[in-house]
Design a protein around this motif. Structure first.
Motif, PDB file in Angstrom:
ATOM      1  N   VAL A 121      14.558  65.705  47.331  1.00  0.00           N
ATOM      2  CA  VAL A 121      14.667  66.326  48.654  1.00  0.00           C
ATOM      3  C   VAL A 121      15.712  65.607  49.489  1.00  0.00           C
ATOM      4  O   VAL A 121      16.572  66.225  50.120  1.00  0.00           O
ATOM      5  CB  VAL A 121      13.304  66.320  49.369  1.00  0.00           C
ATOM      6  CG1 VAL A 121      13.426  66.917  50.775  1.00  0.00           C
ATOM      7  CG2 VAL A 121      12.267  67.076  48.543  1.00  0.00           C
ATOM      8  N   THR A 122      15.628  64.291  49.517  1.00  0.00           N
ATOM      9  CA  THR A 122      16.593  63.508  50.293  1.00  0.00           C
ATOM     10  C   THR A 122      16.633  62.093  49.742  1.00  0.00           C
ATOM     11  O   THR A 122      15.741  61.672  48.998  1.00  0.00           O
ATOM     12  CB  THR A 122      16.223  63.476  51.791  1.00  0.00           C
ATOM     13  OG1 THR A 122      17.274  62.859  52.526  1.00  0.00           O
ATOM     14  CG2 THR A 122      14.934  62.693  52.019  1.00  0.00           C
ATOM     15  N   THR A 123      17.657  61.361  50.116  1.00  0.00           N
ATOM     16  CA  THR A 123      17.813  59.960  49.702  1.00  0.00           C
ATOM     17  C   THR A 123      18.089  59.124  50.942  1.00  0.00           C
ATOM     18  O   THR A 123      18.962  59.460  51.744  1.00  0.00           O
ATOM     19  CB  THR A 123      18.970  59.804  48.701  1.00  0.00           C
ATOM     20  OG1 THR A 123      18.684  60.583  47.534  1.00  0.00           O
ATOM     21  CG2 THR A 123      19.125  58.355  48.289  1.00  0.00           C
ATOM     22  N   ILE A 124      17.325  58.047  51.109  1.00  0.00           N
ATOM     23  CA  ILE A 124      17.521  57.138  52.243  1.00  0.00           C
ATOM     24  C   ILE A 124      18.221  55.896  51.726  1.00  0.00           C
ATOM     25  O   ILE A 124      17.651  55.128  50.935  1.00  0.00           O
ATOM     26  CB  ILE A 124      16.190  56.753  52.911  1.00  0.00           C
ATOM     27  CG1 ILE A 124      15.466  58.019  53.414  1.00  0.00           C
ATOM     28  CG2 ILE A 124      16.413  55.782  54.057  1.00  0.00           C
ATOM     29  CD1 ILE A 124      14.339  58.459  52.548  1.00  0.00           C
ATOM     30  N   GLY A 131       8.748  50.479  43.781  1.00  0.00           N
ATOM     31  CA  GLY A 131       7.685  50.876  44.699  1.00  0.00           C
ATOM     32  C   GLY A 131       7.503  52.382  44.762  1.00  0.00           C
ATOM     33  O   GLY A 131       8.467  53.147  44.662  1.00  0.00           O
ATOM     34  N   LEU A 132       6.231  52.824  44.948  1.00  0.00           N
ATOM     35  CA  LEU A 132       5.908  54.250  45.055  1.00  0.00           C
ATOM     36  C   LEU A 132       4.948  54.481  46.209  1.00  0.00           C
ATOM     37  O   LEU A 132       4.109  53.636  46.529  1.00  0.00           O
ATOM     38  CB  LEU A 132       5.230  54.760  43.778  1.00  0.00           C
ATOM     39  CG  LEU A 132       5.963  54.706  42.445  1.00  0.00           C
ATOM     40  CD1 LEU A 132       5.075  55.286  41.350  1.00  0.00           C
ATOM     41  CD2 LEU A 132       7.279  55.457  42.514  1.00  0.00           C
ATOM     42  N   CYS A 133       5.036  55.683  46.817  1.00  0.00           N
ATOM     43  CA  CYS A 133       4.011  56.146  47.750  1.00  0.00           C
ATOM     44  C   CYS A 133       4.132  57.659  47.881  1.00  0.00           C
ATOM     45  O   CYS A 133       5.149  58.256  47.491  1.00  0.00           O
ATOM     46  CB  CYS A 133       4.136  55.475  49.122  1.00  0.00           C
ATOM     47  SG  CYS A 133       5.529  56.062  50.114  1.00  0.00           S
ATOM     48  N   THR A 134       3.092  58.297  48.386  1.00  0.00           N
ATOM     49  CA  THR A 134       3.127  59.728  48.687  1.00  0.00           C
ATOM     50  C   THR A 134       2.761  59.936  50.148  1.00  0.00           C
ATOM     51  O   THR A 134       2.053  59.120  50.747  1.00  0.00           O
ATOM     52  CB  THR A 134       2.144  60.508  47.800  1.00  0.00           C
ATOM     53  OG1 THR A 134       0.821  59.937  47.937  1.00  0.00           O
ATOM     54  CG2 THR A 134       2.550  60.467  46.335  1.00  0.00           C
ATOM     55  N   ASP A 135       3.255  61.040  50.726  1.00  0.00           N
ATOM     56  CA  ASP A 135       2.864  61.364  52.099  1.00  0.00           C
ATOM     57  C   ASP A 135       1.766  62.425  52.077  1.00  0.00           C
ATOM     58  O   ASP A 135       1.267  62.804  51.009  1.00  0.00           O
ATOM     59  CB  ASP A 135       4.076  61.798  52.921  1.00  0.00           C
ATOM     60  CG  ASP A 135       4.723  63.088  52.400  1.00  0.00           C
ATOM     61  OD1 ASP A 135       4.098  63.794  51.590  1.00  0.00           O
ATOM     62  OD2 ASP A 135       5.865  63.394  52.818  1.00  0.00           O
ATOM     63  N   ASP A 159       2.183  65.438  49.843  1.00  0.00           N
ATOM     64  CA  ASP A 159       2.350  65.144  48.419  1.00  0.00           C
ATOM     65  C   ASP A 159       3.818  65.034  48.004  1.00  0.00           C
ATOM     66  O   ASP A 159       4.162  65.311  46.856  1.00  0.00           O
ATOM     67  CB  ASP A 159       1.626  66.175  47.533  1.00  0.00           C
ATOM     68  CG  ASP A 159       0.118  65.997  47.553  1.00  0.00           C
ATOM     69  OD1 ASP A 159      -0.329  64.832  47.518  1.00  0.00           O
ATOM     70  OD2 ASP A 159      -0.601  67.005  47.608  1.00  0.00           O
ATOM     71  N   ASN A 160       4.680  64.642  48.925  1.00  0.00           N
ATOM     72  CA  ASN A 160       6.033  64.264  48.535  1.00  0.00           C
ATOM     73  C   ASN A 160       5.990  62.835  48.002  1.00  0.00           C
ATOM     74  O   ASN A 160       5.268  61.984  48.532  1.00  0.00           O
ATOM     75  CB  ASN A 160       6.993  64.335  49.728  1.00  0.00           C
ATOM     76  CG  ASN A 160       7.215  65.760  50.187  1.00  0.00           C
ATOM     77  OD1 ASN A 160       7.647  66.616  49.416  1.00  0.00           O
ATOM     78  ND2 ASN A 160       6.916  66.026  51.451  1.00  0.00           N
ATOM     79  N   MET A 163      14.171  57.417  47.293  1.00  0.00           N
ATOM     80  CA  MET A 163      14.336  58.844  46.999  1.00  0.00           C
ATOM     81  C   MET A 163      13.047  59.582  47.337  1.00  0.00           C
ATOM     82  O   MET A 163      11.948  59.161  46.974  1.00  0.00           O
ATOM     83  CB  MET A 163      14.685  59.046  45.524  1.00  0.00           C
ATOM     84  CG  MET A 163      16.014  58.433  45.126  1.00  0.00           C
ATOM     85  SD  MET A 163      16.433  58.738  43.382  1.00  0.00           S
ATOM     86  CE  MET A 163      16.709  60.516  43.420  1.00  0.00           C
ATOM     87  N   LYS A 164      13.170  60.690  48.067  1.00  0.00           N
ATOM     88  CA  LYS A 164      12.050  61.574  48.372  1.00  0.00           C
ATOM     89  C   LYS A 164      12.092  62.732  47.374  1.00  0.00           C
ATOM     90  O   LYS A 164      13.076  63.452  47.296  1.00  0.00           O
ATOM     91  CB  LYS A 164      12.152  62.093  49.804  1.00  0.00           C
ATOM     92  CG  LYS A 164      11.036  63.062  50.198  1.00  0.00           C
ATOM     93  CD  LYS A 164      11.221  63.542  51.636  1.00  0.00           C
ATOM     94  CE  LYS A 164      10.145  64.542  52.040  1.00  0.00           C
ATOM     95  NZ  LYS A 164      10.327  65.021  53.423  1.00  0.00           N
ATOM     96  N   ILE A 165      10.994  62.903  46.624  1.00  0.00           N
ATOM     97  CA  ILE A 165      10.970  63.858  45.515  1.00  0.00           C
ATOM     98  C   ILE A 165       9.805  64.827  45.673  1.00  0.00           C
ATOM     99  O   ILE A 165       8.675  64.422  45.958  1.00  0.00           O
ATOM    100  CB  ILE A 165      10.858  63.114  44.158  1.00  0.00           C
ATOM    101  CG1 ILE A 165      12.073  62.203  43.960  1.00  0.00           C
ATOM    102  CG2 ILE A 165      10.712  64.091  43.000  1.00  0.00           C
ATOM    103  CD1 ILE A 165      11.968  61.282  42.767  1.00  0.00           C
ATOM    104  N   LYS A 166      10.082  66.100  45.493  1.00  0.00           N
ATOM    105  CA  LYS A 166       9.042  67.133  45.487  1.00  0.00           C
ATOM    106  C   LYS A 166       8.694  67.432  44.026  1.00  0.00           C
ATOM    107  O   LYS A 166       9.572  67.799  43.243  1.00  0.00           O
ATOM    108  CB  LYS A 166       9.530  68.403  46.189  1.00  0.00           C
ATOM    109  CG  LYS A 166       8.497  69.527  46.256  1.00  0.00           C
ATOM    110  CD  LYS A 166       9.065  70.717  47.029  1.00  0.00           C
ATOM    111  CE  LYS A 166       8.093  71.892  47.047  1.00  0.00           C
ATOM    112  NZ  LYS A 166       6.835  71.572  47.722  1.00  0.00           N
TER     113      LYS A 166
END
Length: 523
Positions: free
Chosen positions: A261-264, A497-501, A504-505, A517-520
């Motif tokens: 979705v996006t990259t920070i 590192g991992l996390c979800t919002d 569920d992204n 990286m934000k991934i769907k």
């Protein structure tokens, strides 16, 4: 009325006094005018009124209605409440009572099974101790017999020489007393062969060194994890008596192809942790003493927090109220940041904290290792109070590997506790009570050459468990029972590192490439 009192037909008859007959409405008496009956109703005052009340101008300008009409409305409300009680609420309470009773019966059975298991384990331990005692005593007998045989052989040699010396002494006595010179000169002098005394054999006995029973027995035998009673005011509903930790989320299917979705771009070296503060902001942890908050949409830095000790944090988490939590490995502490002020919540002795997570109940789960790196355990805290320790399985064997390798912990939606261990190359999952459910040891992609190397770990609304496979540059998704579902690749490089919002992204911290990286991956 007599025939209704004595006849069987009275079974379905309702007998009332003459004043309570429904054929004529009985108006209530007025509180202020004792001789008057109230036939009107004042809506502003919510009370029946009589004609004298109306004439007294006490209810001047108020909306008045005929009492019978209001009574009809009130009766409809009463009927609805009665029907709700009869048809819904009362049966639900009956079901709840039955559910509690069933839980009590099940609890009784489970506690009985627990006592039986402890008794059986005690019997098994006794048998093993008896075997060990028998083995040690056999070893003692074998050592004793060996040493006694050696000493007996030595004694036989000495007694043989004593016998020879006695014969020698008799021969010498005879030679001394004889006048026969030929016999005197024929005597052989052998005393020099006896001047070298026999060697002295000193047996060395083995020592029995008993273990410290009070200190070691609980480790050998095992221990009980803590019990708890939790309450959930939303646990029951009018439509079901099934109780669950959370309401069931809508079912979401995995996408055929996950998409970025996006990259920070953080520009941060050694990007190790990412945790979602909201659907718009994420906290990050790097190889430094500073933790940084970023805007997801803008990619801009919003805030920086430096650890209280000046040490590098080992892991970070966010509480239900949005406060940042971090573990300080070198300082042996777990800290919480409230309004940019850092408070020490937990200080450990003889242990060092590693991964941390905040649970759905507001507790903290901390995975830690002993100072000698030989033991690992997960401890649940309510504030600074230790509530539960998870360290051994049902056979008193360690659940988690020793060593100071990377260890992270998270709670699944079904309240399972999930730990990723790089050294063991496994994800270890136990239930809420700390009982082992399964170990996931990877499902290496055919296109990859490295063994499973789990780093960060997180879960989603579907109770999926996601873990970063560092050297294979992907994320594994498994279900709540440990079955492999698929990989997430999306061009990842060294994910850590991992996390979800809440939507569920998935957010992945790429350690080497300094970006999140934000991934769907769910529909």
């Amino acid at each position: 009325m007599g025939e209704h009192m004595v006849s069987d037909q009275s079974i379905n008859h309702k007998v009332v006094g003459i004043q309570a007959r429904k054929c004529t409405s009985l108006y209530p008496g007025c509180t202020y005018h004792s001789k008057e009956r109230c036939k009107m109703f004042c809506k502003q005052c919510d009370t029946p009124v009589c004609i004298s009340c109306i004439e007294s101008n006490q209810h001047l300008g108020h909306e008045l209605s005929k009492l019978l009409r209001v009574l009809d409305e009130r009766k409809d409300m009463i009927i609805k409440e009665r029907d709700e009680l009869n048809d819904t609420i009362y049966p639900t309470y009956q079901d709840i009572a039955s559910d509690v009773q069933n839980r009590m019966s099940q609890l009784q059975k489970e506690y009985d099974d627990l006592s039986t298991a402890i008794t059986k384990h005690g019997e098994d331990c006794h048998r093993e101790i008896d075997k060990l005692v028998k083995k040690l005593k056999a070893e003692v007998d074998e050592m004793k017999n060996t040493q006694l045989q050696t000493l007996q052989k030595h004694l036989d040699e000495i007694n043989n020489k004593l016998s020879n010396m006695k014969e020698e002494m008799n021969s010498l006595e005879i030679a001394i007393d004889t006048n026969d010179l030929s016999k005197l000169f024929s005597v052989t002098l052998n005393v020099h062969t006896y001047r070298n005394l026999p060697i002295k054999i000193i047996p060395s006995l083995p020592k029995f060194i008993p273990g410290k029973i009070q200190e070691e027995l609980h480790k050998f035998f095992g221990a009980l994890s803590s019990s708890s009673l939790t309450s959930d005011k939303h646990g029951y509903s009018m439509n079901t008596t099934q109780r669950s930790p959370k309401s069931s989320p809508p079912v979401k299917q995995l996408l055929d192809e996950p998409e970025t979705v996006t990259t920070i771009n953080t520009g941060l070296e050694s990007l190790y942790s990412v945790v979602s503060l909201s659907n718009e902001e994420i906290w990050t942890r790097v190889y430094s003493k500073t933790m940084k908050l970023y805007s997801i949409n803008q990619g801009s830095l919003l805030k920086s927090i430096t650890t209280k000790s000046g040490n590098r944090p080992y892991d970070i988490a966010v509480t239900k109220s949005g406060d940042l939590v971090y573990t300080d490995y070198d300082d042996r502490t777990v800290n919480i940041v409230k309004n940019e002020r850092i408070e020490e919540v937990i200080r450990l002795q003889n242990w060092k904290p590693k991964g941390v997570c905040s649970t759905s109940s507001g507790d903290l789960l901390v995975i830690m290792i002993s100072d000698d790196n030989k033991q690992t355990k997960v401890v649940r805290y309510s504030g600074s109070t230790e509530k539960q320790t998870i360290q051994f399985d049902d056979k008193c064997k360690p659940l988690y590997s020793s060593g100071s390798d990377n260890k992270y912990v998270t709670e699944n939606r079904n309240l399972d506790i999930c730990v990723s261990e790089r050294g063991a190359k496994a994800v270890v999952v136990v239930n809420q009570k700390g009982k082992l459910r399964f170990r996931y040891t990877g499902h290496t992609p055919s296109s990859k050459n490295h063994s499973f190397s789990p780093k960060g770990i997180t879960t989603d609304s579907q109770s999926h468990i996601l873990t970063a496979d560092y050297f294979n540059h992907c994320v594994h998704i498994i279900d709540q029972d440990g079955q492999f579902l698929r990989y997430i690749d999306c061009g990842l490089n060294f994910p850590w590192g991992l996390c979800t919002d809440t939507n569920d992204n998935l957010f992945v911290a790429e350690c080497v490439y300094k970006q999140v990286m934000k991934i769907k991956y769910l529909q």
